[in-house]
Scaffold this motif. Structure first.
Motif, short mmCIF file in Angstrom:
data_model
loop_
_atom_site.label_atom_id
_atom_site.label_comp_id
_atom_site.label_asym_id
_atom_site.label_seq_id
_atom_site.Cartn_x
_atom_site.Cartn_y
_atom_site.Cartn_z
N GLU A 167 0.83 -1.21 0.00
CA GLU A 167 0.00 0.00 0.00
C GLU A 167 0.87 1.26 0.00
OE1 GLU A 167 -3.08 -0.17 -0.50
OE2 GLU A 167 -3.40 -2.30 -0.17
N SER A 168 1.98 1.23 0.71
CA SER A 168 2.88 2.39 0.72
C SER A 168 3.51 2.60 -0.66
CB SER A 168 3.96 2.21 1.78
OG SER A 168 3.39 2.06 3.06
N PHE A 169 3.87 1.50 -1.32
CA PHE A 169 4.46 1.62 -2.65
C PHE A 169 3.43 2.14 -3.65
CE2 PHE A 169 5.59 -0.24 -6.80
CZ PHE A 169 6.85 0.32 -6.96
N ASN A 170 2.18 1.70 -3.53
CA ASN A 170 1.13 2.20 -4.42
C ASN A 170 0.91 3.70 -4.23
OD1 ASN A 170 0.67 -0.30 -5.58
ND2 ASN A 170 -0.88 -0.86 -4.07
N ALA A 171 1.00 4.16 -3.00
CA ALA A 171 0.84 5.59 -2.74
C ALA A 171 1.99 6.40 -3.32
CB ALA A 171 0.72 5.84 -1.24
N ALA A 172 3.18 5.80 -3.37
CA ALA A 172 4.35 6.53 -3.90
C ALA A 172 4.31 6.67 -5.41
CB ALA A 172 5.64 5.83 -3.47
N ILE A 227 8.75 4.79 -12.42
CA ILE A 227 9.02 3.91 -11.29
C ILE A 227 10.52 3.62 -11.18
CG2 ILE A 227 8.62 1.60 -10.36
CD1 ILE A 227 5.83 1.70 -11.55
N ARG A 228 11.18 3.43 -12.33
CA ARG A 228 12.62 3.17 -12.30
C ARG A 228 13.37 4.36 -11.71
NH1 ARG A 228 16.91 4.58 -15.17
NH2 ARG A 228 15.59 5.83 -16.56
N VAL A 229 13.00 5.57 -12.11
CA VAL A 229 13.68 6.76 -11.57
C VAL A 229 13.41 6.90 -10.07
CG1 VAL A 229 13.77 9.28 -11.69
CG2 VAL A 229 13.65 7.93 -13.79
N TYR A 230 12.19 6.60 -9.66
CA TYR A 230 11.86 6.70 -8.23
C TYR A 230 12.69 5.71 -7.40
CZ TYR A 230 9.28 5.84 -3.92
OH TYR A 230 8.93 5.65 -2.61
N VAL A 231 12.77 4.47 -7.85
CA VAL A 231 13.55 3.46 -7.13
C VAL A 231 15.03 3.80 -7.16
CG1 VAL A 231 14.17 1.02 -7.04
CG2 VAL A 231 11.83 1.69 -7.59
N MET A 232 15.53 4.33 -8.27
CA MET A 232 16.93 4.71 -8.38
C MET A 232 17.29 5.77 -7.34
SD MET A 232 18.94 6.17 -11.75
CE MET A 232 17.83 7.61 -11.82
N GLU A 233 16.44 6.78 -7.20
CA GLU A 233 16.71 7.84 -6.22
C GLU A 233 16.55 7.33 -4.79
OE1 GLU A 233 14.16 11.06 -7.17
OE2 GLU A 233 15.41 11.80 -8.82
N TYR A 271 19.66 5.46 -3.52
CA TYR A 271 20.76 6.36 -3.14
C TYR A 271 20.45 7.11 -1.84
CZ TYR A 271 23.94 10.33 -3.26
OH TYR A 271 24.87 11.28 -2.93
N ASN A 272 19.24 7.62 -1.71
CA ASN A 272 18.90 8.38 -0.51
C ASN A 272 18.95 7.51 0.75
OD1 ASN A 272 18.46 10.69 -2.06
ND2 ASN A 272 16.29 10.23 -2.35
N GLN A 273 18.49 6.27 0.65
CA GLN A 273 18.55 5.38 1.81
C GLN A 273 20.00 5.04 2.16
OE1 GLN A 273 15.46 5.92 3.02
NE2 GLN A 273 15.32 3.75 3.56
N LYS A 274 20.83 4.88 1.14
CA LYS A 274 22.24 4.59 1.41
C LYS A 274 22.92 5.76 2.12
CE LYS A 274 24.45 2.90 -2.03
NZ LYS A 274 25.17 2.80 -3.34
N PHE A 278 23.56 -1.80 -3.71
CA PHE A 278 23.50 -1.73 -5.16
C PHE A 278 22.74 -0.48 -5.60
CE2 PHE A 278 23.61 -6.12 -3.75
CZ PHE A 278 24.71 -6.62 -4.44
N ASN A 279 22.97 -0.11 -6.83
CA ASN A 279 22.28 1.07 -7.36
C ASN A 279 21.87 0.79 -8.80
OD1 ASN A 279 25.10 1.14 -8.05
ND2 ASN A 279 24.74 3.16 -8.92
N ILE A 280 20.90 1.55 -9.27
CA ILE A 280 20.42 1.46 -10.65
C ILE A 280 21.14 2.52 -11.47
CG2 ILE A 280 18.40 1.63 -12.16
CD1 ILE A 280 16.70 0.67 -9.86
#
Length: 431
Positions: free
Chosen positions: A117-122, A138-144, A147-150, A251-253
């Motif tokens: 549900e959190s991913f759907n809201a994002a 979605i790819r750009v969102y996961v890529m950022e 990095y931000n979590q790292k 890892f990163n995209i």
């Protein structure tokens, strides 16, 4: 399963909404995985067949029960209410939705599919776009996010994650209410009132099974750890440590150029875009919530229908207003003479369409009194009727009390109720 190297699903926990296709797919592709069902969806389907709030609290007691005796006690409450409700929940296999039957050592006690549900809201904005554009967003969102979590994890000077440390800090304030009695080497019996649990620090086990399910010491274990003056962070599972957090985002995209810069293959024809198809109406941007889900969420404002919220000021009944009230003279039922007589008695001679109680004070024409009707001499006025109606010599009525007329200073000709004492030639003035 091939991408994550899961094999047959050993050591993996899957959580879904219980769709029949997913149930069969998990049995085929990951037979050794623990497949849990979202309790929110189970409760929503349960609420469709068994209405009433009396089932909600026992249901959540059964869900959050970490021991089978506690689970059975909660289910007895539901069985006392309705045997069919008890059979319905037991047919859903409690091993999929009750903590009392979850596998130990999974370090996860989640019962709701909140991650999805959190991913759907994002990605709610990306879902409105065509399939290729949506996947790129979605790819750009996961890529950022990777990095931000790292970067966030590298800034922690802690052995464990801050959220886990905050939870341990709360447990430290609660363990003082429990008494610890040593039994052997790192074996304790923790007591509070009539409750008592066995704690083994070597095996990292507690009788309440919370430590085994979550990987985080419970309040009973915290009491035993505090009695030995040990650090509670050393007894937290490795998956909650900062090292494991950084490993998850190691890892990163890599970025991607525009499609015009991609290498071309002359032997293959470029794929054509899909045919545009526009559906009628405005595209839906939010997930359609089920009616039972709205009722159980507790945050939805329950709306009332237009006809259910109206209340008539005449008959005091709901469903209509005074304009459509059947008690008015204009809407009387000829077959009910008593109703017609009661309504006629309440009409105003000045305005037959308006009842006596509805004439506002400010709408009475108090300034339209002819000059020749103002008396020269005034005599003591007779007592006015109890309902405050003053009758003039012409037979009209003025809806004013004596105090209101005295305040304005106007003089009205009054005829006593019995008709004696004065006439049109001998008016009586009321100050």
């Amino acid at each position: 399963m091939n991408d994550i190297g899961g094999g047959q699903g050993s050591g993996i926990t899957l959580l879904s909404d219980g769709h029949k296709g997913l149930l069969e797919a998990v049995k085929e592709m990951a037979p050794n995985a623990e497949h849990r069902l979202c309790t929110r969806h189970i409760l929503a389907n349960f609420h469709k067949k068994f209405k009433g709030e009396q089932y909600i609290n026992p249901f959540w007691k059964a869900v959050n029960a970490t021991r089978q005796p506690t689970f059975q006690a909660a289910m007895k409450e539901i069985k006392a209410l309705d045997n069919r409700a008890y059979d319905y929940l037991m047919d859903r296999d409690p091993r999929c939705w009750s903590k009392a039957f979850f596998k130990e050592g999974m370090n996860c006690d989640a019962v709701e599919n909140g991650v999805s549900e959190s991913f759907n809201a994002a990605i709610i904005d990306a879902r409105e776009k065509p399939i290729i554009t949506m996947l790129e967003d979605i790819r750009v969102y996961v890529m950022e996010r990777l990095y931000n979590q790292k970067v966030k994890g590298m800034g922690w000077d802690l052995a464990i994650c801050p959220a886990i440390r905050k939870q341990l800090k709360l447990l430290k304030t609660l363990h003082r209410f429990w008494q610890t009695h040593v039994s052997g080497y790192q074996e304790f019996e923790v007591i509070q009132g009539t409750e008592r649990y066995c704690v083994d620090l070597r095996k990292r086990e507690c009788g309440c099974r919370i430590w085994q399910l979550t990987g985080i010491p419970c309040v009973h274990a915290m009491s035993a750890i505090a009695s030995l003056n040990l650090d509670a962070e050393q007894y937290v599972a490795d998956c909650y440590k900062t090292e494991a957090f950084l490993k998850a985002y190691a890892f990163n995209i890599h970025p991607l150029n525009d499609s015009s810069l991609w290498p071309q293959n002359p032997e293959l024809d470029p794929p054509l875009p899909p045919r545009r198809r526009r559906l009628p109406g405005r595209p839906a941007t939010k997930r359609r919530r089920d009616k039972a889900e709205k009722e159980l969420s507790g945050k939805t404002k329950h709306t009332v229908s237009r006809f259910g919220s109206q209340k008539c000021s005449i008959c005091k009944q709901t469903g209509h207003n005074k304009a459509k009230c059947s008690s008015k003279a204009g809407n009387q039922d000829p077959s009910n003479p008593q109703q017609t007589a009661d309504a006629t008695q309440d009409q105003d001679p000045i305005n037959p369409q308006q009842t006596a109680d509805e004439v506002p004070i400010d709408e009475v024409p108090i300034d339209d009194v002819p000059v020749d009707e103002v008396p020269i001499e005034s005599t003591p006025a007779p007592s006015t009727p109890a309902h405050g109606v003053i009758r003039t010599a012409r037979g009209g009525r003025v809806r004013k009390t004596s105090e209101r007329i005295a305040k304005i200073g106007l003089k009205k000709m009054v005829i006593p109720k019995d008709g004696s004492g004065c006439s049109q030639d001998e008016p009586v003035a009321l100050d």
